[in-house]
Design a protein around this motif. Structure first.
Motif, PDB file in Angstrom:
ATOM      1  N   SER A 162       1.012  -1.005   0.323  1.00  0.00           N
ATOM      2  CA  SER A 162      -0.024  -0.143  -0.012  1.00  0.00           C
ATOM      3  C   SER A 162       0.929   1.230  -0.173  1.00  0.00           C
ATOM      4  N   LYS A 163       0.180   2.025  -1.468  1.00  0.00           N
ATOM      5  CA  LYS A 163       1.561   3.718  -1.173  1.00  0.00           C
ATOM      6  C   LYS A 163       0.518   4.642  -1.097  1.00  0.00           C
ATOM      7  N   ALA A 164       1.309   5.907  -0.169  1.00  0.00           N
ATOM      8  CA  ALA A 164       0.439   7.130  -0.362  1.00  0.00           C
ATOM      9  C   ALA A 164       1.229   8.192  -1.118  1.00  0.00           C
ATOM     10  N   ILE A 165       0.357   8.929  -2.500  1.00  0.00           N
ATOM     11  CA  ILE A 165       1.820   9.010  -3.385  1.00  0.00           C
ATOM     12  C   ILE A 165       0.672  11.227  -3.001  1.00  0.00           C
ATOM     13  N   MET A 166       2.569  11.780  -3.241  1.00  0.00           N
ATOM     14  CA  MET A 166       2.277  13.122  -2.382  1.00  0.00           C
ATOM     15  C   MET A 166       2.074  13.861  -3.659  1.00  0.00           C
ATOM     16  N   ILE A 167       1.313  14.547  -3.842  1.00  0.00           N
ATOM     17  CA  ILE A 167       1.014  15.619  -5.265  1.00  0.00           C
ATOM     18  C   ILE A 167       1.682  16.550  -4.244  1.00  0.00           C
ATOM     19  N   ASP A 168       3.115  17.522  -5.209  1.00  0.00           N
ATOM     20  CA  ASP A 168       3.205  19.035  -4.389  1.00  0.00           C
ATOM     21  C   ASP A 168       4.291  19.848  -5.411  1.00  0.00           C
ATOM     22  N   LEU A 169       4.168  21.238  -5.401  1.00  0.00           N
ATOM     23  CA  LEU A 169       4.638  21.653  -6.058  1.00  0.00           C
ATOM     24  C   LEU A 169       6.196  21.994  -5.490  1.00  0.00           C
ATOM     25  N   ALA A 170       6.899  21.952  -6.757  1.00  0.00           N
ATOM     26  CA  ALA A 170       8.824  22.129  -6.925  1.00  0.00           C
ATOM     27  C   ALA A 170       8.729  24.103  -7.722  1.00  0.00           C
ATOM     28  N   GLY A 171       8.451  24.557  -7.148  1.00  0.00           N
ATOM     29  CA  GLY A 171       8.458  25.834  -7.630  1.00  0.00           C
ATOM     30  C   GLY A 171       7.176  25.795  -8.597  1.00  0.00           C
ATOM     31  N   SER A 172       7.398  26.346  -9.905  1.00  0.00           N
ATOM     32  CA  SER A 172       5.758  26.483 -10.546  1.00  0.00           C
ATOM     33  C   SER A 172       5.682  24.713 -11.395  1.00  0.00           C
ATOM     34  N   LYS A 173       6.436  24.006 -10.829  1.00  0.00           N
ATOM     35  CA  LYS A 173       6.118  22.715 -11.455  1.00  0.00           C
ATOM     36  C   LYS A 173       5.615  21.733 -10.974  1.00  0.00           C
ATOM     37  N   PHE A 174       4.127  20.368 -10.784  1.00  0.00           N
ATOM     38  CA  PHE A 174       4.082  19.281 -10.091  1.00  0.00           C
ATOM     39  C   PHE A 174       4.908  19.103  -9.689  1.00  0.00           C
TER      40      PHE A 174
END
Length: 458
Positions: A330-342
């Motif tokens: 089971s994995k959690a996938i975390m979406i964030d921003l690095a500067g102005s890029k996903f």
């Protein structure tokens, strides 16, 4: 095939080394065993970490669900044991007391199984032997419903149709299995590669098929079929533990077991997430609002490419990032921003029970800092006296703590160039009291006076 039933268990279990991920801890080769040997295995799927103590209250080791203490060498004779857990005040709660009769040259394994509120405590004991280029094999069941299973084994990855029926995996018993092709110099199993299969008694529908397992240590292997717990909790699924002479237990999952994942969108943008990669299978597409955590989704194990997109033209999409989902993982996938890029990172979620102890994962989702410190502070503590903390978390780095159920204030800080601690955010006292896998994040926030916010997810 004939098998021998022991109301006594295991031997010097060195390890299961598997061509797909089992770890080896070394085997026995000595002909003389001048001590008695003791080990504890925790197989209760809704319990806590359990500590084993001797009659003087000295610590003999602890084990979480699906794990063991290390192998302990002791003198022979009667020994009083007590098993305890820790409550939210770090006070010991007695679970069970028992007296075991240890014998020189024998190994005693204590097994905790069943419902943690009314568990079974089983003692297995057997004489250790010296083996040369051979191994012995023991099996048992520790599933909470006390199910019994048939056990098959085939040579070097041969299919089930070529497998040999060797005996049963029975709750409360350890069955020693006999090799179908013994040598002139030994009736024990030849060291080699094998595949194991588990079925319902008398049935031929395979419930669990292993990868090819490398039994290459001259020792005793103990395989215990058990329940799943934590993020993978599923009453219809099972896995197999290989109990070793160390604190590391190797877990064997079904070769065709599904994986699961959930996704958190930490950004202020609505996103579309696409999973692709399987030939002949349509892509999986999810839409997540800002700050939304998805439910768990089951999916076939494999290597996937993940794409994250938004309607906002100022943000650059993330394309074809690799995410690997292994069998029974089971994995959690975390979406964030690095500067102005996903951007995105992932981590494996715990398969430990969450009934008493709580597994908390920490993730730094701010690319402004590479050394975030998280403190979990109870109402009578400060960050200087807190017992639980995760330090020096880099951007997109994850880490895990196991906490007793309690109320904690989560504080996130960093140290500036002058070694001064700067407070980024703190929560109110929060109850980590649900049977859930928790995730704590630090994220940028326009609504916070510091520009950052701690979020608690489950």
């Amino acid at each position: 095939m004939v098998f021998r039933t022991l109301t006594s268990l295991m031997k010097l279990a060195a390890v299961l080394a598997v061509t797909a991920g089992l770890t080896a801890c070394g085997g026995s080769g000595s002909s003389d065993y001048s001590y008695a040997y003791l080990q504890f295995y925790n197989a209760s799927p809704n319990g806590s970490t359990v500590y084993m103590q001797d009659e003087d209250g000295d610590d003999l080791g602890s084990a979480q669900f699906g794990d063991t203490t290390s192998l302990i060498s002791l003198d022979s004779g009667s020994t009083d044991l007590e098993f305890v857990r820790l409550d939210s005040d770090d006070e010991e709660v007695s679970l069970h007391e028992m007296t075991v009769k240890l014998k020189t040259g024998y190994k005693t394994l204590i097994v905790l199984s069943g419902d943690f509120d009314d568990p079974d405590w089983t003692e297995f004991q057997f004489k250790r032997e010296s083996l040369d280029d051979h191994f012995r094999l023991f099996v048992t069941s520790v599933r909470e419903d006390q199910s019994q299973y048939d056990f098959y084994m085939s040579e070097n990855g041969d299919p089930f149709e070529a497998a040999y029926y060797l005996g049963t995996m029975t709750y409360g018993e350890l069955n020693e299995l006999e090799y179908w092709d013994p040598d002139d110099d030994s009736d024990d199993f030849d060291e080699d590669e094998y595949t194991i299969y588990i079925t319902e008694p008398g049935e031929t529908d395979v419930l669990l098929e292993s990868t090819t397992l490398d039994f290459d240590y001259d020792t005793e292997y103990v395989l215990a079929v058990r329940d799943l717990s934590g993020a993978l909790d599923d009453s219809d699924s099972m896995s197999v533990d290989a109990i070793l002479n160390s604190t590391s237990v190797t877990n064997i999952t079904d070769v065709d077991a599904d994986a699961q994942y959930r996704i958190y969108n930490s950004t202020d943008y609505d996103v579309t997430v696409t999973f692709g990669g399987e030939d002949g299978v349509d892509d999986t597409v999810l839409t997540l609002s800002a700050d939304e955590l998805s439910d768990f989704s089951n999916i076939s194990y494999g290597d996937y490419r993940i794409t994250v997109e938004s309607d906002d033209s100022d943000i650059t999409s993330l394309n074809n990032k690799l995410v690997t989902l292994n069998q029974g993982e089971s994995k959690a996938i975390m979406i964030d921003l690095a500067g102005s890029k996903f951007s995105a990172n992932s981590f494996v979620e715990s398969d430990l029970p969450q009934s008493y102890d709580k597994t908390v994962s920490f993730v730094n989702l701010s690319d402004d800092f590479d050394d975030i410190d998280f403190y979990l502070v109870r109402n009578d503590e400060t960050i200087d006296t807190a017992d639980y903390y995760k330090l020096n978390m880099e951007f997109e780095e994850s880490g895990t703590l196991v906490l007793p159920e309690d109320y904690y204030e989560v504080i996130a800080v960093y140290e500036d160039d002058n070694d001064e601690q700067i407070l980024l955010d703190r929560t109110e006292l929060y109850g980590f009291t649900e049977d859930e896998n928790y995730i704590v994040t630090l994220e940028p926030s326009a609504d916070s006076t510091t520009g950052y916010e701690v979020n608690i997810l489950y």
